[in-house]
Design a protein around this motif. Structure first.
Motif, PDB file in Angstrom:
ATOM      1  N   LYS A 195       0.800  -1.270  -0.042  1.00 23.65           N
ATOM      2  CA  LYS A 195       0.195  -0.162   0.014  1.00 23.65           C
ATOM      3  C   LYS A 195       0.848   1.132  -0.064  1.00 23.65           C
ATOM      4  N   LEU A 196       1.907   1.220   0.683  1.00 20.14           N
ATOM      5  CA  LEU A 196       2.893   2.489   0.959  1.00 20.14           C
ATOM      6  C   LEU A 196       3.525   2.561  -0.555  1.00 20.14           C
ATOM      7  N   ALA A 197       3.879   1.507  -1.012  1.00 22.99           N
ATOM      8  CA  ALA A 197       4.517   1.392  -2.429  1.00 22.99           C
ATOM      9  C   ALA A 197       3.626   2.071  -3.444  1.00 22.99           C
ATOM     10  N   LEU A 198       2.100   1.775  -3.487  1.00 23.32           N
ATOM     11  CA  LEU A 198       1.245   2.196  -4.269  1.00 23.32           C
ATOM     12  C   LEU A 198       1.037   4.013  -4.074  1.00 23.32           C
ATOM     13  N   VAL A 199       1.008   4.211  -2.889  1.00 22.96           N
ATOM     14  CA  VAL A 199       0.954   5.691  -2.407  1.00 22.96           C
ATOM     15  C   VAL A 199       1.885   6.397  -2.946  1.00 22.96           C
ATOM     16  N   SER A 200       3.215   5.977  -2.900  1.00 20.89           N
ATOM     17  CA  SER A 200       4.521   6.727  -3.177  1.00 20.89           C
ATOM     18  C   SER A 200       4.429   6.777  -4.500  1.00 20.89           C
ATOM     19  N   THR A 201       4.089   5.665  -5.536  1.00 19.94           N
ATOM     20  CA  THR A 201       3.907   5.879  -6.880  1.00 19.94           C
ATOM     21  C   THR A 201       2.963   6.696  -7.056  1.00 19.94           C
TER      22      THR A 201
END
Length: 469
Positions: free
Chosen positions: A440-446
Motif C-alpha cells: 500500500k505504501l509503495a502504491l501511495v508513493s508511486t
C-alpha cells in the motif's frame, strides 16, 4: 504415544508404585497461569506438612505483587514460601543453573526439618531442571579460574566465534538469542569440546535409559498438572487482568517506569529484554505511562490505556498457551524418556469448573499424595478422570522433526531458524499484514510521484501553454 502404553501401565504401575515409600519425596504442581496451581500447592502443604518453593521467574523479584501475580500473605495461610520476592528488581534474572542450585539447597533444608517440599510455578524450564538430569548438561561446569573476555563481547561477535568452533549450535540458535549463543560458546571454551557433541551424547544416554541400559535413580516425584479448558481459561484470564488493573497494576507500572528513569539519569542503561522488564503488564502499559508523564492529549492517553489493557490480555493468553504446550510436548516426552514409573507420575486434575475446585482438584490430588508418601499403589494417570484420559492420551507425542535452516525475512526483519518455521512465517497473518502495508505504501508513493513528474515536464511545454492564451 501414552495411549499405546496404557495397557502396559495398567498391568505394571500398581506393582511399581507399591514397592516402597519414597526416601526423598518431591511434589511438583504444574499448569498454565490462572489454573489454580498456588491454591492446590497450599492445600497440599497444609494437609501433609509441606513447604513451598517458588519456580516462577517473575515472582523471584521483590515487591510488585500485582504485576508478578504473587500469592498474598493471607492466601499463603501460614505455609512457608521460599524463593518468593527473593531478589531486587535491578538484578538479572536467574539462569537455570542458579535456580537449580538455590532450589536444591532449599529442598534439602525442608527435608532436614522433616517436611515435604512442594515445587510450584510456571517457569517450566526451571521445573525441568529439578526433575530431569542432563537438561542443562549437569556434567559441564565452568572453571572459575579461567577467564574468556570474548564472552562479554557483543552478541554478533559471540555468534561469529561460535560458528568457527561449533557451526551446528550456531545454526540452531536465533542470532539475537544471546544467552544460548553465549552458553554454547562457553561450553566449548571451558571444555574444548563442542556443545553439539555433548548434546549428541546426552541423547544417546537418554535412549539407553529408555531401553533399560545402565543404572537409574529411583523416581521419587509426584506431579500434578492443573488443567483448564482453553475457552474457560481465556475468559478467566481476561477477568483477572481487569482485577489487576483495579487493584493498582498501573501504580506498579509507574513505579518501574520511575525506577528506569532514575537509572537513565545516572547513565545506567537497563536491558529491557530480560528480568522484571519482561513481566506481562509493564511492556504493554509503558506507552500509556510515558504519555501521562509527557501530559499528552487526554484522548490519546485514554486510547493508550485501552490498547495496553487489550495487549496485556492477549499476552497473558499467549503465555498460558505456551505453558500448556510446554507441558504437553516437552515435559511429557521427557517423562516418557525416564521410563514408565516417571511417565505415570504425572496426574492431570481439572480446574475448569472453579466452583468444584475442591472436588475435582484438591481431593484427588490429596488422595494421590497420601498414596505416594506411603508407597501405596496408585491408579494409572489416565484412569483418574475422563478429562485426564482425553488430554494425556494426546500429550507427549513428538511433533514432526524440524529441519535446521536459517532464513531471514527482509520484509519483516526477522530470522527463522528452521525450514518449517519459515513456511509458517510466510503464511502467517503478521507477514501478510506487513506485506500488504508495504504494498500500500509503495502504491501511495508511486501515485505521489505522478504530479511531480507532470510538473517537471511543464517548463518545457510552457511556451505552448502560454500561446494558447
Amino acid at each position: 504415544m501414552l495411549s499405546r502404553l496404557g495397557p502396559l501401565l495398567r498391568r505394571n504401575v500398581a506393582t511399581m508404585a507399591a514397592r516402597r515409600a519414597p526416601a526423598e519425596p518431591l511434589l511438583v504442581v504444574l499448569g498454565s497461569t490462572g489454573t489454580g496451581k498456588s491454591d492446590l500447592a497450599v492445600e497440599l502443604a497444609t494437609r501433609f506438612g509441606g513447604e513451598i518453593i517458588n519456580a516462577d521467574a517473575m515472582q523471584l523479584y521483590h515487591g510488585l505483587p500485582i504485576i508478578t501475580n504473587k500469592i498474598s500473605k493471607s492466601e499463603q495461610r501460614g505455609i512457608p514460601h521460599h524463593l518468593l520476592g527473593h531478589i531486587s528488581p535491578d538484578e538479572d534474572p536467574w539462569d537455570v543453573e542458579t535456580f537449580k542450585r538455590e532450589a536444591a539447597k532449599v529442598i534439602g533444608e525442608i527435608r532436614g526439618r522433616g517436611n515435604l517440599p512442594i515445587l510450584v510455578g510456571g517457569t517450566l524450564y526451571y521445573v525441568d531442571a529439578m526433575l530431569f538430569t542432563d537438561v542443562i548438561l549437569d556434567d559441564v561446569h565452568s572453571d572459575p579460574a579461567k577467564s574468556f573476555p570474548v564472552l562479554d563481547g557483543p552478541t554478533e561477535a559471540l555468534l561469529q566465534q561460535l560458528r568457527k568452533c561449533d557451526p551446528v549450535m550456531a545454526d540452531r540458535w536465533h542470532p539475537n538469542d544471546r544467552r544460548k549463543i553465549q552458553r554454547s560458546l562457553e561450553i566449548y571454551l571451558h571444555t574444548g569440546k563442542p556443545a553439539s557433541q555433548f548434546y549428541a551424547e546426552q541423547r544417546e544416554r537418554r535412549a539407553a535409559a529408555v531401553k533399560g541400559v545402565g543404572a537409574s535413580q529411583p523416581w521419587e516425584k509426584l506431579l500434578f498438572w492443573v488443567y483448564s479448558d482453553r475457552a474457560v481459561l481465556r475468559e478467566r484470564l481476561d477477568k483477572r487482568v481487569d482485577k489487576m488493573l483495579d487493584a493498582g497494576l498501573l501504580d506498579e507500572v509507574r513505579e518501574l517506569f520511575e525506577f528506569k528513569r532514575k537509572k537513565a539519569a545516572g547513565d545506567q542503561v537497563l536491558d529491557m529484554t530480560k528480568g522484571i522488564w519482561q513481566s506481562i503488564g509493564y511492556k504493554q502499559f509503558e506507552p500509556y505511562t510515558t504519555a501521562l508523564v509527557e501530559t499528552k492529549d487526554a484522548t490519546d492517553v485514554d486510547k493508550l490505556k485501552r490498547s495496553g489493557l487489550d495487549d496485556m490480555k492477549s499476552a497473558t493468553r499467549r503465555y498460558a498457551n505456551y505453558q500448556t504446550k510446554w507441558i504437553r510436548l516437552k515435559q511429557m516426552r521427557r517423562l516418557q524418556e525416564e521410563g514408565p514409573e516417571a511417565q505415570d507420575s504425572l496426574y492431570l486434575v481439572d480446574s475448569t469448573d472453579a466452583s468444584r475446585f475442591t472436588q475435582h482438584v484438591v481431593e484427588p490430588a490429596a488422595a494421590l499424595t497420601q498414596q505416594f508418601i506411603r508407597g501405596e499403589a496408585r491408579p494409572p494417570a489416565m484412569e483418574l478422570s475422563e478429562r485426564a484420559r482425553e488430554v494425556l492420551s494426546r500429550a507427549g507425542d513428538p511433533p514432526p522433526r524440524e529441519t535446521p535452516c536459517q532464513r531471514t525475512c527482509e520484509l519483516c526483519q526477522t530470522v527463522l531458524v528452521t525450514e518449517q518455521a519459515w513456511r509458517r512465517h510466510v503464511k502467517g497473518a503478521s507477514h501478510r499484514r506487513v506485506a500488504k502495508k508495504k504494498k500500500k505504501l509503495a502504491l501511495v508513493s508511486t501515485e505521489s510521484q505522478e504530479p511531480a513528474m507532470m510538473g517537471s515536464a511543464s517548463p518545457r511545454s510552457s511556451p505552448e501553454i502560454g500561446s494558447m492564451f
